[in-house]
Structure formats: C-alpha cells, structure tokens
Design a protein around this motif. Structure first.
Motif, PDB file in Angstrom:
ATOM      1  N   ASP A 127      -6.532  -8.737   5.587  1.00 23.04           N
ATOM      2  CA  ASP A 127      -7.361  -7.506   5.243  1.00 23.04           C
ATOM      3  C   ASP A 127      -6.587  -6.123   5.291  1.00 23.04           C
ATOM      4  OD1 ASP A 127      -9.546  -9.012   5.168  1.00 23.04           O
ATOM      5  OD2 ASP A 127     -10.328  -8.769   7.117  1.00 23.04           O
ATOM      6  N   LEU A 128      -5.651  -5.825   6.301  1.00 20.66           N
ATOM      7  CA  LEU A 128      -4.872  -5.004   6.213  1.00 20.66           C
ATOM      8  C   LEU A 128      -3.973  -4.748   5.231  1.00 20.66           C
ATOM      9  CD1 LEU A 128      -3.897  -2.250   7.882  1.00 20.66           C
ATOM     10  CD2 LEU A 128      -2.233  -3.845   8.914  1.00 20.66           C
ATOM     11  N   LEU A 129      -3.305  -5.960   4.629  1.00 15.25           N
ATOM     12  CA  LEU A 129      -2.520  -6.173   3.734  1.00 15.25           C
ATOM     13  C   LEU A 129      -3.048  -5.431   2.445  1.00 15.25           C
ATOM     14  CD1 LEU A 129       0.329  -6.815   2.801  1.00 15.25           C
ATOM     15  CD2 LEU A 129      -0.358  -9.158   2.552  1.00 15.25           C
ATOM     16  N   GLU A 130      -4.307  -6.004   1.998  1.00 20.83           N
ATOM     17  CA  GLU A 130      -5.156  -5.522   0.961  1.00 20.83           C
ATOM     18  C   GLU A 130      -5.166  -4.283   0.786  1.00 20.83           C
ATOM     19  OE1 GLU A 130      -8.186  -8.876  -0.522  1.00 20.83           O
ATOM     20  OE2 GLU A 130      -8.541  -8.131   1.613  1.00 20.83           O
ATOM     21  N   GLN A 131      -4.948  -3.189   1.816  1.00 17.29           N
ATOM     22  CA  GLN A 131      -5.326  -1.909   1.679  1.00 17.29           C
ATOM     23  C   GLN A 131      -3.994  -1.186   1.336  1.00 17.29           C
ATOM     24  OE1 GLN A 131      -6.683  -0.395   5.183  1.00 17.29           O
ATOM     25  NE2 GLN A 131      -8.108  -2.128   5.621  1.00 17.29           N
ATOM     26  N   SER A 132      -3.008  -1.911   1.028  1.00 13.78           N
ATOM     27  CA  SER A 132      -1.552  -1.240   0.773  1.00 13.78           C
ATOM     28  C   SER A 132      -1.507  -1.132  -0.621  1.00 13.78           C
ATOM     29  CB  SER A 132      -0.538  -2.161   1.321  1.00 13.78           C
ATOM     30  OG  SER A 132       0.660  -1.616   0.774  1.00 13.78           O
ATOM     31  N   ARG A 133      -0.706  -0.021  -1.024  1.00 13.55           N
ATOM     32  CA  ARG A 133      -0.517   0.359  -2.463  1.00 13.55           C
ATOM     33  C   ARG A 133       0.967   0.345  -2.535  1.00 13.55           C
ATOM     34  NH1 ARG A 133      -4.625  -1.247  -2.265  1.00 13.55           N
ATOM     35  NH2 ARG A 133      -6.806  -0.327  -3.314  1.00 13.55           N
ATOM     36  N   GLU A 134       1.659  -0.016  -1.751  1.00 17.00           N
ATOM     37  CA  GLU A 134       3.421   0.108  -1.927  1.00 17.00           C
ATOM     38  C   GLU A 134       4.078  -0.673  -2.946  1.00 17.00           C
ATOM     39  OE1 GLU A 134       5.248   1.792   0.083  1.00 17.00           O
ATOM     40  OE2 GLU A 134       3.479   2.734   0.934  1.00 17.00           O
ATOM     41  N   ASP A 135       4.705  -0.111  -3.838  1.00 16.81           N
ATOM     42  CA  ASP A 135       5.304  -0.647  -4.799  1.00 16.81           C
ATOM     43  C   ASP A 135       5.976  -2.020  -4.574  1.00 16.81           C
ATOM     44  OD1 ASP A 135       6.192  -0.517  -7.825  1.00 16.81           O
ATOM     45  OD2 ASP A 135       8.181  -0.659  -6.758  1.00 16.81           O
ATOM     46  N   ARG A 136       6.851  -2.039  -3.395  1.00 16.31           N
ATOM     47  CA  ARG A 136       7.474  -3.472  -3.050  1.00 16.31           C
ATOM     48  C   ARG A 136       6.672  -4.352  -2.809  1.00 16.31           C
ATOM     49  NH1 ARG A 136      12.779  -2.440  -0.715  1.00 16.31           N
ATOM     50  NH2 ARG A 136      12.631  -4.359  -0.162  1.00 16.31           N
ATOM     51  N   ARG A 138       3.543  -5.200  -4.451  1.00 12.32           N
ATOM     52  CA  ARG A 138       2.838  -5.388  -5.647  1.00 12.32           C
ATOM     53  C   ARG A 138       2.866  -6.851  -6.064  1.00 12.32           C
ATOM     54  NH1 ARG A 138       3.667  -0.344  -9.981  1.00 12.32           N
ATOM     55  NH2 ARG A 138       2.606   1.163  -8.592  1.00 12.32           N
ATOM     56  N   PRO A 139       3.912  -7.590  -6.074  1.00 12.59           N
ATOM     57  CA  PRO A 139       3.985  -8.918  -6.345  1.00 12.59           C
ATOM     58  C   PRO A 139       3.186  -9.725  -5.367  1.00 12.59           C
ATOM     59  CG  PRO A 139       6.249  -8.116  -6.617  1.00 12.59           C
ATOM     60  CD  PRO A 139       5.371  -7.049  -5.847  1.00 12.59           C
ATOM     61  N   THR A 140       3.099  -9.205  -3.995  1.00 11.56           N
ATOM     62  CA  THR A 140       2.382 -10.031  -2.966  1.00 11.56           C
ATOM     63  C   THR A 140       0.907  -9.870  -3.145  1.00 11.56           C
ATOM     64  OG1 THR A 140       4.306  -9.802  -1.384  1.00 11.56           O
ATOM     65  CG2 THR A 140       2.179 -10.364  -0.587  1.00 11.56           C
ATOM     66  N   LEU A 141       0.582  -8.548  -3.456  1.00 13.33           N
ATOM     67  CA  LEU A 141      -0.782  -8.149  -3.739  1.00 13.33           C
ATOM     68  C   LEU A 141      -1.422  -8.837  -4.911  1.00 13.33           C
ATOM     69  CD1 LEU A 141      -0.496  -4.581  -2.681  1.00 13.33           C
ATOM     70  CD2 LEU A 141      -1.605  -6.245  -1.418  1.00 13.33           C
ATOM     71  N   ARG A 142      -0.614  -8.978  -5.980  1.00 12.85           N
ATOM     72  CA  ARG A 142      -1.001  -9.503  -7.112  1.00 12.85           C
ATOM     73  C   ARG A 142      -1.290 -11.152  -6.895  1.00 12.85           C
ATOM     74  NH1 ARG A 142       3.175  -8.928 -10.111  1.00 12.85           N
ATOM     75  NH2 ARG A 142       2.665  -6.642 -10.584  1.00 12.85           N
ATOM     76  N   ALA A 143      -0.642 -11.774  -6.151  1.00 12.52           N
ATOM     77  CA  ALA A 143      -0.768 -12.875  -5.831  1.00 12.52           C
ATOM     78  C   ALA A 143      -1.996 -13.311  -4.949  1.00 12.52           C
ATOM     79  CB  ALA A 143       0.607 -13.821  -5.341  1.00 12.52           C
ATOM     80  N   LEU A 144      -1.964 -12.412  -3.805  1.00 10.65           N
ATOM     81  CA  LEU A 144      -3.217 -12.310  -3.234  1.00 10.65           C
ATOM     82  C   LEU A 144      -4.563 -12.156  -3.794  1.00 10.65           C
ATOM     83  CD1 LEU A 144      -4.262 -12.625  -0.215  1.00 10.65           C
ATOM     84  CD2 LEU A 144      -3.671 -10.139   0.091  1.00 10.65           C
ATOM     85  N   ALA A 145      -4.424 -11.463  -4.705  1.00 11.13           N
ATOM     86  CA  ALA A 145      -5.821 -10.943  -5.802  1.00 11.13           C
ATOM     87  C   ALA A 145      -6.178 -12.350  -6.301  1.00 11.13           C
ATOM     88  CB  ALA A 145      -5.630  -9.851  -6.461  1.00 11.13           C
ATOM     89  N   ILE A 146      -5.214 -13.014  -6.849  1.00  9.19           N
ATOM     90  CA  ILE A 146      -5.592 -14.338  -7.643  1.00  9.19           C
ATOM     91  C   ILE A 146      -6.058 -15.193  -6.655  1.00  9.19           C
ATOM     92  CG2 ILE A 146      -4.379 -16.010  -9.032  1.00  9.19           C
ATOM     93  CD1 ILE A 146      -2.291 -14.043  -9.864  1.00  9.19           C
ATOM     94  N   GLU A 147      -5.418 -15.490  -5.444  1.00 12.58           N
ATOM     95  CA  GLU A 147      -5.793 -16.345  -4.348  1.00 12.58           C
ATOM     96  C   GLU A 147      -6.842 -16.140  -3.454  1.00 12.58           C
ATOM     97  OE1 GLU A 147      -4.596 -19.391  -4.780  1.00 12.58           O
ATOM     98  OE2 GLU A 147      -2.695 -19.224  -5.948  1.00 12.58           O
ATOM     99  N   ARG A 148      -7.338 -14.868  -3.528  1.00 12.63           N
ATOM    100  CA  ARG A 148      -8.311 -14.522  -2.384  1.00 12.63           C
ATOM    101  C   ARG A 148      -9.639 -15.230  -2.089  1.00 12.63           C
ATOM    102  NH1 ARG A 148      -9.245 -13.289   1.767  1.00 12.63           N
ATOM    103  NH2 ARG A 148      -9.367 -11.269   3.180  1.00 12.63           N
ATOM    104  N   LYS A 149     -10.266 -15.399  -3.180  1.00 11.87           N
ATOM    105  CA  LYS A 149     -11.345 -16.347  -3.034  1.00 11.87           C
ATOM    106  C   LYS A 149     -11.189 -17.490  -2.314  1.00 11.87           C
ATOM    107  CE  LYS A 149     -15.520 -17.948  -5.619  1.00 11.87           C
ATOM    108  NZ  LYS A 149     -16.323 -18.030  -6.858  1.00 11.87           N
ATOM    109  N   ARG A 150      -9.987 -18.285  -2.644  1.00  8.86           N
ATOM    110  CA  ARG A 150      -9.539 -19.639  -2.039  1.00  8.86           C
ATOM    111  C   ARG A 150      -9.223 -19.381  -0.524  1.00  8.86           C
ATOM    112  NH1 ARG A 150      -4.984 -23.834  -4.569  1.00  8.86           N
ATOM    113  NH2 ARG A 150      -5.521 -25.607  -2.966  1.00  8.86           N
ATOM    114  N   ILE A 151      -8.459 -18.610  -0.358  1.00 11.21           N
ATOM    115  CA  ILE A 151      -8.022 -17.937   1.059  1.00 11.21           C
ATOM    116  C   ILE A 151      -9.376 -17.660   1.895  1.00 11.21           C
ATOM    117  CG2 ILE A 151      -6.778 -16.419   2.477  1.00 11.21           C
ATOM    118  CD1 ILE A 151      -4.759 -16.205  -0.054  1.00 11.21           C
ATOM    119  N   GLY A 152     -10.127 -17.110   1.423  1.00 11.57           N
ATOM    120  CA  GLY A 152     -11.272 -16.624   2.268  1.00 11.57           C
ATOM    121  C   GLY A 152     -11.173 -15.879   3.511  1.00 11.57           C
ATOM    122  N   GLY A 153     -11.409 -16.484   4.828  1.00 14.77           N
ATOM    123  CA  GLY A 153     -11.290 -15.725   5.827  1.00 14.77           C
ATOM    124  C   GLY A 153     -10.253 -16.685   6.914  1.00 14.77           C
TER     125      GLY A 153
END
Length: 320
Positions: A127-136, A138-153
């Motif tokens: 949850d904390l990671l998703e709030q970041s906008r750091e350029d370094r 971005r690949p992690t956040l992009r992958a997280l957005a794709i997998e977010r529904k599957r990861i759930g809680g």
C-alpha cells in the motif's frame, strides 16, 4: 573387545542368551551386510513404487520433485535410514523430540503464524509502495498495477494465487546501486517484508518436504522390518539396537551381563556411533548399581563408567 564385527557377535550372543527377555526367537539368523543392503534396496523400491501408484500427490513424486530427481530422493532415504539406525532413533524423531514436541524449524503452527504475520506486513508495505511516484520505481509500480488484482491483500490462505505475481513485481526494480532517499523510504519496507514472506514460504516448504520424507521412511522401515521378520533374520543394526534396548530396559539382565564383563576394550573408538557408545556405557556401568535410562535420553550421558573397567583405543584423525 568391542570393534568391527565383534560387537555383532557379542550382541548376538547376548540376545540368544536372553531371548525370552528380549522377546525374540533365539534361532534368529544374522543378515550379512551385503545381503542386508540388497534386501533394503528391494524394499525401498517396492515402497516407493506403491506410493507412486497410490496417488498423484504421492510423497514420492512430491519429494523427488522438490529434491531434483528420484535418485536424489532414494540416496537421501538410504542415508537417513542408516543414520537413524546408527543412532537408535525412529523416523519421527527427525520432526519431534522425546516429549513429542516439534523440533526447531519443524513446528508447522509456528511457521504458519510467522508467515501470516509477514503477509500482513507485506500488504501494508505494498500500500505504501503504490503511493510512490519515484522514477526509479516505475518498472516496479507498472508491474504492481498489472498484478494488483491478483495480489489482493496478500492473504496467506491465497498464497499460491499471488506469490508468483509478487516474484515478478519484486524483480522489476530499475537499475543497480542505491536508490534516492525518497524511493528508499517506500522500497526498503517492501523489500524487507517480501524477504520475510519468502523465508516463511521456504520454511513451510521445508517442513512439508520433511514430513513427506519421514512418512516414506516410516513406510520403508516398517516394510523392511516385516520382511526381516518373515525371513527370521536380524541385520547388524538390529543386533546392536535390540541388545542396547534389552540392557537399558531390563535392570536384572544388565546386572547379570555386567557380572560377566571383567573389562571392556573398545578399539577404533573414533568410529563408535551413538548407539554403540550407549551400549558401552550399559556394559561398563559402575558395578554397584543399575540406573534407569528414561526414554529419549542417552545412556552415555547418564550412566557413570565403573573404575578400571573401560579402555578406548583410537585416533580422531582417522574419524569417518
């Protein structure tokens, strides 16, 4: 003297002389080492084959997959069977102590409790990671957005559903080296929580593998014991273990046997295993008493040796 083949003849003589007390047929045969190895190999293969045919989720299939191959599994089972025999232990002792409590690292309830706690920490870190906008990141956040529904809680009961998705997300950090301080503030809690979850998953997998291997060892030991009983034979380990158990449990027999032993010389002492060392203490115990040895405790730790009774010859540099 107690070395090489001699403890075998000593134990066989003791068991034949006290066959009633030992609960065995005094006419038993002794299975030579090569014959014992051949019989054990046959029993081992028969048990593994039956287990494979019994279920798609057989212990054999799952353990061989986890270890890398059926040959590695067979070798591990052979080594463990031999080691347990040398120490006079049953397969279940690998997982539980003499009081029946789980050994360290094999308490499934404790492992599951730790994994559940790690999953909760990981969910908060995501949850904390998703709030970041750091350029370094971005690949992690992009992958997280794709997998977010599957990861759930990160619910532990759904771990198999989302664990692979987190593997992909965690592997997407851009570049090497240290991160800028703002990025570290969100990345490091995630990385630490993810490592904790991985440790918990690995511990659970190890416990499950150990449980399967112990189940196989119990089946193999039972089948091997039944086949020896059918043939009316004992192998070398049986001779030492049964003689040891007889002397440990029957104080009257122990007293009578000790009276026949004027002195005890153990040659090649560096090769003495735990069961043989216990036998030495039972035979060489102080002559004026016979102390009880509670189940799960070693005679070598509890029984004092008599004066001028025991001598050892050995070289620790030759230890195997």
């Amino acid at each position: 003297s107690l070395h090489d083949a001699l403890p075998i003849s000593l134990c066989a003589q003791l068991l034949r002389g006290f066959a009633v007390e030992a609960g065995i047929d005094p006419a038993f045969g002794v299975l030579e080492e090569n014959a014992a190895d051949e019989l054990f190999e046959r029993v081992l293969d028969e048990v593994l084959l039956r287990d494979l045919e019994a279920s798609e989720d057989s212990h054999t299939r799952a353990a061989a997959r986890a270890l890398g191959s059926p040959d590695i599994l067979r070798a591990a089972l052979r080594r463990l069977h031999a080691k347990l025999g040398e120490e006079g232990r049953d397969p279940d002792s690998l997982l539980r102590d003499a009081e029946g409590q789980p050994r360290e690292g094999f308490d499934v309830a404790a492992i599951e409790h730790e994994l559940a706690a790690a999953c909760r920490v990981l969910a908060r870190a995501i949850d904390l990671l998703e709030q970041s906008r750091e350029d370094r990141l971005r690949p992690t956040l992009r992958a997280l957005a794709i997998e977010r529904k599957r990861i759930g809680g990160c619910e532990p009961e759904r771990l198999e559903h989302w664990y692979g998705a987190l593997v992909r997300v965690a592997g997407q950090r851009r570049g090497g080296g240290s991160l800028p301080k703002p990025a570290r503030r969100v990345w490091e809690p995630f990385a630490e929580a993810w490592e904790r979850v991985q440790d918990g998953v690995a511990a659970l997998a190890e416990q499950q593998l150990a449980t399967r291997i112990v189940a196989l060892l119990e089946q193999i030991s039972a089948a091997y014991r039944q086949e020896k009983q059918r043939q009316g034979v004992l192998d070398f380990v049986d001779l030492v273990r049964r003689a040891h158990d007889l002397l440990r449990e029957d104080l009257v027999v122990r007293r009578q046997v000790k009276q026949r032993v004027g002195a005890l010389l153990v040659d090649e002492f560096q090769d003495t295993n735990g069961l043989q060392l216990d036998l030495v203490h039972l035979l060489g115990e102080e002559r004026s008493l016979e102390r009880e040895v509670p189940a799960g405790q070693r005679a070598s730790e509890l029984l004092p040796l008599g004066e001028r009774v025991f001598a050892a010859v050995g070289d620790r540099k030759q230890s195997i």
